[in-house]
Design an enzyme around this catalytic site. Structure first.
Site, PDB file in Angstrom:
ATOM      1  N   GLY A 163       9.121  10.172  -5.415  1.00  0.00           N
ATOM      2  CA  GLY A 163       8.545   9.226  -4.463  1.00  0.00           C
ATOM      3  C   GLY A 163       9.025   7.803  -4.730  1.00  0.00           C
ATOM      4  N   TYR A 164       8.472   6.896  -3.983  1.00  0.00           N
ATOM      5  CA  TYR A 164       8.950   5.494  -4.024  1.00  0.00           C
ATOM      6  C   TYR A 164       8.728   4.862  -5.409  1.00  0.00           C
ATOM      7  CZ  TYR A 164       8.886   0.473  -2.805  1.00  0.00           C
ATOM      8  OH  TYR A 164       9.080  -0.883  -2.768  1.00  0.00           O
ATOM      9  N   ASN A 189       6.359  17.981  -4.899  1.00  0.00           N
ATOM     10  CA  ASN A 189       6.459  19.050  -3.888  1.00  0.00           C
ATOM     11  C   ASN A 189       7.300  18.609  -2.687  1.00  0.00           C
ATOM     12  OD1 ASN A 189       4.777  17.319  -2.535  1.00  0.00           O
ATOM     13  ND2 ASN A 189       3.106  18.778  -2.218  1.00  0.00           N
ATOM     14  N   ASN A 230       6.605  14.120   0.684  1.00  0.00           N
ATOM     15  CA  ASN A 230       6.861  12.795   1.251  1.00  0.00           C
ATOM     16  C   ASN A 230       8.079  12.148   0.586  1.00  0.00           C
ATOM     17  OD1 ASN A 230       6.334  10.644   2.968  1.00  0.00           O
ATOM     18  ND2 ASN A 230       4.980   9.623   1.513  1.00  0.00           N
ATOM     19  N   LYS A 254      -1.009   8.904   0.553  1.00  0.00           N
ATOM     20  CA  LYS A 254      -1.304   7.465   0.443  1.00  0.00           C
ATOM     21  C   LYS A 254      -1.376   6.711   1.753  1.00  0.00           C
ATOM     22  CE  LYS A 254       3.399   5.987   0.271  1.00  0.00           C
ATOM     23  NZ  LYS A 254       4.408   5.080  -0.163  1.00  0.00           N
ATOM     24  N   SER A 260      -5.125   1.667  -7.209  1.00  0.00           N
ATOM     25  CA  SER A 260      -4.772   0.713  -6.151  1.00  0.00           C
ATOM     26  C   SER A 260      -5.791  -0.413  -6.068  1.00  0.00           C
ATOM     27  CB  SER A 260      -4.753   1.466  -4.823  1.00  0.00           C
ATOM     28  OG  SER A 260      -4.732   0.567  -3.744  1.00  0.00           O
ATOM     29  N   TYR A 288      -8.622   7.673   1.849  1.00  0.00           N
ATOM     30  CA  TYR A 288      -7.582   7.439   0.836  1.00  0.00           C
ATOM     31  C   TYR A 288      -8.134   6.562  -0.295  1.00  0.00           C
ATOM     32  CZ  TYR A 288      -4.063   4.612  -1.446  1.00  0.00           C
ATOM     33  OH  TYR A 288      -3.360   3.929  -2.408  1.00  0.00           O
ATOM     34  N   LYS A 334      -9.018   7.265  -4.590  1.00  0.00           N
ATOM     35  CA  LYS A 334      -8.638   6.485  -5.779  1.00  0.00           C
ATOM     36  C   LYS A 334      -9.883   6.159  -6.611  1.00  0.00           C
ATOM     37  CE  LYS A 334      -4.247   6.460  -5.210  1.00  0.00           C
ATOM     38  NZ  LYS A 334      -3.409   7.299  -6.069  1.00  0.00           N
ATOM     39  N   TYR A 388      -2.344  -1.010  -8.428  1.00  0.00           N
ATOM     40  CA  TYR A 388      -1.219  -1.688  -7.794  1.00  0.00           C
ATOM     41  C   TYR A 388      -1.697  -2.543  -6.635  1.00  0.00           C
ATOM     42  CZ  TYR A 388       1.016   2.580  -9.677  1.00  0.00           C
ATOM     43  OH  TYR A 388       1.423   3.625 -10.447  1.00  0.00           O
ATOM     44  N   PHE A 389      -1.075  -3.697  -6.488  1.00  0.00           N
ATOM     45  CA  PHE A 389      -1.259  -4.480  -5.272  1.00  0.00           C
ATOM     46  C   PHE A 389      -0.207  -3.951  -4.265  1.00  0.00           C
ATOM     47  CE2 PHE A 389      -4.843  -7.292  -6.003  1.00  0.00           C
ATOM     48  CZ  PHE A 389      -5.201  -6.777  -7.235  1.00  0.00           C
ATOM     49  N   ASP A 448      -8.231  -3.209   7.727  1.00  0.00           N
ATOM     50  CA  ASP A 448      -7.498  -4.173   6.894  1.00  0.00           C
ATOM     51  C   ASP A 448      -8.445  -5.204   6.276  1.00  0.00           C
ATOM     52  OD1 ASP A 448      -4.925  -3.266   6.995  1.00  0.00           O
ATOM     53  OD2 ASP A 448      -4.279  -4.614   8.596  1.00  0.00           O
TER      54      ASP A 448
HETATM   55  C1  UD1 Z   1      -2.981  -0.723   1.845  1.00  0.00           C
HETATM   56  C2  UD1 Z   1      -3.851  -0.793   0.620  1.00  0.00           C
HETATM   57  C3  UD1 Z   1      -3.076  -0.315  -0.583  1.00  0.00           C
HETATM   58  C4  UD1 Z   1      -2.498   1.044  -0.320  1.00  0.00           C
HETATM   59  C5  UD1 Z   1      -1.563   0.957   0.855  1.00  0.00           C
HETATM   60  C6  UD1 Z   1      -0.969   2.308   1.135  1.00  0.00           C
HETATM   61  C7  UD1 Z   1      -5.455  -2.637   0.760  1.00  0.00           C
HETATM   62  C8  UD1 Z   1      -5.743  -4.062   0.466  1.00  0.00           C
HETATM   63  N1  UD1 Z   1      -4.279  -2.178   0.378  1.00  0.00           N
HETATM   64  O1  UD1 Z   1      -2.049  -1.732   1.750  1.00  0.00           O
HETATM   65  O2  UD1 Z   1      -3.941  -0.238  -1.672  1.00  0.00           O
HETATM   66  O3  UD1 Z   1      -1.793   1.501  -1.451  1.00  0.00           O
HETATM   67  O4  UD1 Z   1      -2.315   0.532   1.990  1.00  0.00           O
HETATM   68  O5  UD1 Z   1      -0.250   2.331   2.307  1.00  0.00           O
HETATM   69  O6  UD1 Z   1      -6.245  -1.922   1.304  1.00  0.00           O
HETATM   70  N2  UD1 Z   1       1.078  -5.349   8.694  1.00  0.00           N
HETATM   71  C9  UD1 Z   1       1.480  -5.839   9.925  1.00  0.00           C
HETATM   72  N3  UD1 Z   1       2.312  -5.073  10.686  1.00  0.00           N
HETATM   73  C10 UD1 Z   1       2.750  -3.842  10.293  1.00  0.00           C
HETATM   74  C11 UD1 Z   1       2.335  -3.346   9.038  1.00  0.00           C
HETATM   75  C12 UD1 Z   1       1.493  -4.131   8.265  1.00  0.00           C
HETATM   76  O7  UD1 Z   1       1.108  -6.942  10.321  1.00  0.00           O
HETATM   77  O8  UD1 Z   1       3.478  -3.192  11.054  1.00  0.00           O
HETATM   78  C13 UD1 Z   1       0.204  -6.177   7.840  1.00  0.00           C
HETATM   79  C14 UD1 Z   1      -1.126  -5.526   7.518  1.00  0.00           C
HETATM   80  O9  UD1 Z   1      -2.071  -5.800   8.488  1.00  0.00           O
HETATM   81  C15 UD1 Z   1      -1.429  -6.163   6.163  1.00  0.00           C
HETATM   82  C16 UD1 Z   1      -0.055  -6.392   5.543  1.00  0.00           C
HETATM   83  O10 UD1 Z   1       0.863  -6.358   6.622  1.00  0.00           O
HETATM   84  O11 UD1 Z   1      -2.049  -7.404   6.351  1.00  0.00           O
HETATM   85  C17 UD1 Z   1       0.324  -5.342   4.538  1.00  0.00           C
HETATM   86  O12 UD1 Z   1       0.128  -4.071   5.116  1.00  0.00           O
HETATM   87  P1  UD1 Z   1       0.608  -2.722   4.407  1.00  0.00           P
HETATM   88  O13 UD1 Z   1       2.018  -2.866   3.951  1.00  0.00           O
HETATM   89  O14 UD1 Z   1       0.286  -1.595   5.324  1.00  0.00           O
HETATM   90  O15 UD1 Z   1      -0.255  -2.634   3.100  1.00  0.00           O
HETATM   91  P2  UD1 Z   1      -1.859  -2.773   2.903  1.00  0.00           P
HETATM   92  O16 UD1 Z   1      -2.560  -2.345   4.128  1.00  0.00           O
HETATM   93  O17 UD1 Z   1      -2.135  -4.102   2.346  1.00  0.00           O
END
Ligand code: UD1
Length: 344
Positions: free
Chosen positions: A11-12, A33, A36, A86, A126, A151, A155, A179-180, A300
């Site tokens: 994975g990543y 497996n 993904n 995830k 996470s 999800y 965790k 992880y952030f 979000d």
């Molecule tokens: C979330 C979870 C993280 C988890 C991850 C898995 C939180 C704070 N974080 O990350 O723990 O491991 O999902 O996928 O809950 N965005 C856009 N447009 C897009 C995609 C994203 O504007 O097309 C914005 C989102 O609204 C967010 C930011 O970009 O504000 C990051 O989004 P994303 O990369 O999906 O990660 P999280 O939702 O922060």
């Protein structure tokens, strides 16, 4: 040198961690497996390191097959457990699949650890466990909030399973890494994030928009209580993140833990808004991103970024790579990736 089992190793984050482990001389057994990820990731790992990891295509939900891996590799000393579903949105649609996969996989590993007397585990957790934090930056003592998705709940429950297991198994040591937002790719561009289908996460969507695979990026909301109104996250380079796992493994092997269950935030300590990420990407790569502000995405949080002081001090680890370098690595990977076949 120690043999480490890495679940989810194709994975990543797993693949980047396997590379760092192998470059540090660890012998690696991967269980995955391929639900993904793709087998070709192994070629990338081998091209970077000059060595091949052991690979077992096994589903961790299958207890018998898991046991067979440990029988085949009786000298496994430690485990890094990445393998999990995830996708936040998907978990809302398929909660049982998430509970079954994420919980059962951990339970089977813990059972095997007992049977084969393996004492060390690093667990992929996470920042989602903090929900919408009361204060920022968020440190490890912040309360665990009710999860906003199945999800996220897996965790939280996995961390509880680990703590309960440690109560009755004093020989075990566990480090949970929260992880952030991991982004970017290995500087060689031989491995990186390979989302199947339409990406959920921001940076793969940005790179695919720049590459013309997606017509437009939707920015989910610009009416948050943040400086520019878009949501703020702590984006950490995946290689920096991978390196923290090596430090955690060494800490376990050297019995340097303060308590049997330790938790560390893995972030940079700095928050970037979605709009700042777009602009940083444009600056780093010279590519223009076609984007449009749309409604907020359900579930979000407004902003979250890490207090990294504890991880910096205790682990002697720090995220080093800057945002532009990291976004450029994501773009280089996007351009170089061979496998466009799943990108519809
Ligand atoms: C979330 C979870 C993280 C988890 C991850 C898995 C939180 C704070 N974080 O990350 O723990 O491991 O999902 O996928 O809950 N965005 C856009 N447009 C897009 C995609 C994203 O504007 O097309 C914005 C989102 O609204 C967010 C930011 O970009 O504000 C990051 O989004 P994303 O990369 O999906 O990660 P999280 O939702 O922060």
């Amino acid at each position: 040198m120690s043999k480490i089992l890495v679940t989810g190793g194709t994975g990543y984050i797993g693949s980047h961690t396997v590379v760092e482990l192998m470059e540090e001389g660890f012998e690696v057994v991967i269980i995955d497996n391929l639900s993904n990820s793709e087998l070709e990731v192994l070629d990338g790992i081998t091209a970077i390191t000059g060595k091949e990891p052991h690979f077992e295509k096994v589903d961790l939900r299958d207890r018998e097959l898991v046991i067979k891996v440990f029988e085949k590799h009786p000298d496994i000393q430690s485990i890094i457990h990445f393998a999990a579903f995830k996708a936040v949105g998907e978990s809302v649609d398929k909660p049982l699949a998430y509970y079954e996969n994420n919980l059962l996989s951990l339970i089977h590993l813990l059972e095997a650890m007992k049977q084969f007397k393996i004492a060390h585990l690093v667990f992929s957790s996470s920042c989602t466990v903090y929900g919408e934090p009361d204060s920022l930056p968020v440190d490890e003592s912040a309360p665990i909030k009710k999860a906003n998705s199945p999800y996220g709940n897996t965790k939280q429950i996995c961390e509880e399973i680990l703590q309960d297991t440690l109560e009755s198994s004093p020989e075990l040591g566990v480090i949970s890494l929260r992880y952030f937002n991991p982004i970017g790719a290995h500087p060689s561009s031989k491995i990186g994030e390979l989302p199947i289908g339409v990406p959920n996460n921001l940076v793969p969507f940005v790179t695919q928009t720049a590459a013309g695979i997606r017509e437009r990026l939707n920015v989910f909301g610009d009416n948050y209580n943040t400086p520019d109104g878009s949501a703020v996250r702590d984006y950490i380079n995946v290689v920096d993140l991978a390196r923290a796992h090596i430090v955690a493994i060494r800490r376990l092997l050297a019995n340097k833990q303060k308590t049997a269950f330790e938790v560390f935030n893995l972030g940079t300590g700095k928050g970037y808004s979605v709009l700042e990420i777009i602009h940083a990407f444009e600056k780093a790569t010279g590519q223009k991103i076609n984007f449009k502000v749309v409604d907020r995405r359900e579930g979000d949080v407004e902003q979250v970024y890490a207090d990294t002081a504890y991880a910096n001090r205790e682990l002697g680890w720090k995220a080093e790579k800057g945002i532009e370098e990291t976004l450029l690595s994501a773009w280089n990977w996007e351009k170089n990736t061979r496998s466009k076949k799943n990108r519809s």
